[in-house]
Design a protein around this motif. Structure first.
Motif: not given
Length: 466
Positions: A60-74, A123-128, A405-412
């Motif tokens: 779950l911690a690893s997937m949280a870094t994955f989700g950081a990109a969805f926050v950054a995209r808008p 650093m992984l989260t920042i780069l993501r 992408s947040i509504l349709g991708a991050a949650l799906t």
């Protein structure tokens, strides 16, 4: 409104192959990055960047870094949209590509938790997050590059090139991982805890480092481009605005809402057919999955993605011939029917599990889903930009695409896992059908955009009668 003249002819003398390459390479990197990171987030990062006895917590911690990109995209769509509408498409696309590409490359060089402790996941989260910023500006810029150079009556066919980056990136990424894990004999279920395995020591870094080759190619091509004729005309007419974001919310707030919800079902379908279906296909039978070996299911995905690639050019041709609304309405209606078929085609008691799974049926199901994905995704790079006037087109289309992408991708993926666990695969299909109905409503609320004037800076002037 003045129309382009000899100046446009000079601008459009840029070789078509260069425009295609410049628009295609960024989205290819975007989706390549998504799949490489998604694989690493499941099979690599929990072991190398997070510690603890609880494997679920590490995942779950690893997937949280994955989700950081969805926050950054808008945020990226706003930042790069501002510069794209202020200084031009060319320079902004170069900036988006470098932001995304350098971040991806640096992930391949990161030391692990076992070397620098908590600095590693930080650093992984920042780069993501930086990847997400670049991705937020990449798609709309690539779409505008294709549409604003396109010939009249052929915009959707021209705009389908950046959309092909999705299946191309998928094939490159998953093909790369399949070959690499096979050569290094890495099995995530067996070797995830073996930190001395070659794949976990150095093999996982290769796909991230190799992405720099595509970045350099894309940079070379984009630097050689000239500004699009549509934006050049806006500069000549002094039609640029100082704050595109403010102007977009002032004059184009409704198209941004329309574009967001038109795109939602497309994102839901994509993440069901890629992220969720993988977890369902290889998941344990006792947990509601099909129990198919990872490598075998990866091959199934690679076969089905070919139908995605085939659907994209068909979508562009169809949208130019019949119009965006009709093409998207028919396709999205088929997505509703496809969603309703999940229970009757993919339920474990119907398709079988493990060694008894009906692989042919699974391939057909996934190929149909991917073909529909190509048909809905292919014309979006023309449809969304055409909703906006020139001076806020980069900003408006980028915000629509990335909020969707947040509504349709991050949650799906999370919603689909929960639905399957509680009510079975039929509920997952119902979720797709529901999202598709929402998109249909907003497609019906938009005007046909095939004949809009791409040079118009006033939204009221952009609509021309068919």
């Amino acid at each position: 409104m003045s129309q382009p003249s000899s100046n446009t002819a000079a601008q459009t003398s840029v070789p078509r192959s260069r425009i295609i390459t410049a628009s295609l390479v960024g989205t290819t990197i975007e989706f390549y990055d998504f799949y490489i990171y998604a694989t690493a987030a499941v099979a690599v990062f929990p072991a190398l960047f997070f510690i603890g006895a609880n494997e679920t917590a590490k995942l779950l911690a690893s997937m949280a870094t994955f989700g950081a990109a969805f926050v950054a995209r808008p945020i990226g769509s706003v930042v790069f949209g501002h510069f794209g509408d202020r200084i031009g498409r060319k320079a902004t696309l170069v900036g988006a590509l470098l932001t995304m590409g350098i971040a991806t490359f640096l992930i391949g060089l990161l030391p692990t938790y076992h070397q620098i402790a908590l600095w590693a996941p930080a650093m992984l989260t920042i780069l993501r997050f930086c990847q997400g910023l670049g991705l937020g500006g990449e798609w709309s810029g690539a779409a505008l590059l294709a549409t604003e150079y396109a010939e009249e009556g052929k915009r959707a066919r021209a705009a389908m090139w950046p959309q092909l980056g999705a299946p191309f990136g998928f094939i490159l990424a998953n093909g790369f991982v399949l070959v690499l894990t096979s050569l290094l004999n890495f099995n995530s279920a067996r070797d995830a805890g073996n930190l001395d395995h070659d794949f976990l020591v150095w093999g996982w870094r290769i796909p991230f480092l190799a992405s720099i080759v595509m970045v350099l190619v894309g940079l070379y091509v984009r630097v050689k481009l000239e500004e699009t004729p549509v934006f050049s005309q806006a500069v000549q007419n002094n039609e640029k605005v100082k704050t595109p974001l403010v102007e977009a919310f002032k004059t184009s707030w409704w198209p941004m809402i329309q574009g967001t919800f038109i795109m939602v079902a497309c994102y839901v379908l994509f993440y069901l057919m890629t992220a969720w279906i993988l977890s369902y296909g290889i998941g344990k039978v006792e947990s509601g999955g099909l129990g198919i070996p990872y490598h075998q299911f990866l091959i199934i995905q690679l076969i089905s993605i070919l139908f995605f690639a085939a659907g994209v050019p068909v979508s562009g041709w169809w949208a130019d011939k019949a119009g965006r609304r009709q093409q998207q309405l028919i396709t999205t209606t088929l997505m509703v029917l496809f969603g309703l078929s999940f229970r009757f085609v993919m339920a474990p008691e119907v398709v079988g599990t493990g060694a008894n799974a009906n692989i042919t049926q699974i391939i057909i199901f996934m190929s149909v889903g991917m073909a529909l994905m190509g048909l809905t995704f292919g014309s979006m790079s023309a449809y969304l930009p055409e909703l906006f006037p020139t001076n806020v087109r980069y900003t408006g289309s980028g915000i629509s695409y990335n909020v969707a992408s947040i509504l349709g991708a991050a949650l799906t993926p999370f919603v689909a896992v929960w639905l399957n666990a509680h009510w079975g695969v039929g509920a997952v299909g119902a979720y797709l059908a529901f999202a598709s109905v929402i998109s249909i409503v907003f497609i019906l609320l938009t005007h046909e955009t095939r004949d809009v004037d791409m040079y118009a800076a006033n939204p009221r002037d952009s609509i021309r009668p068919s």
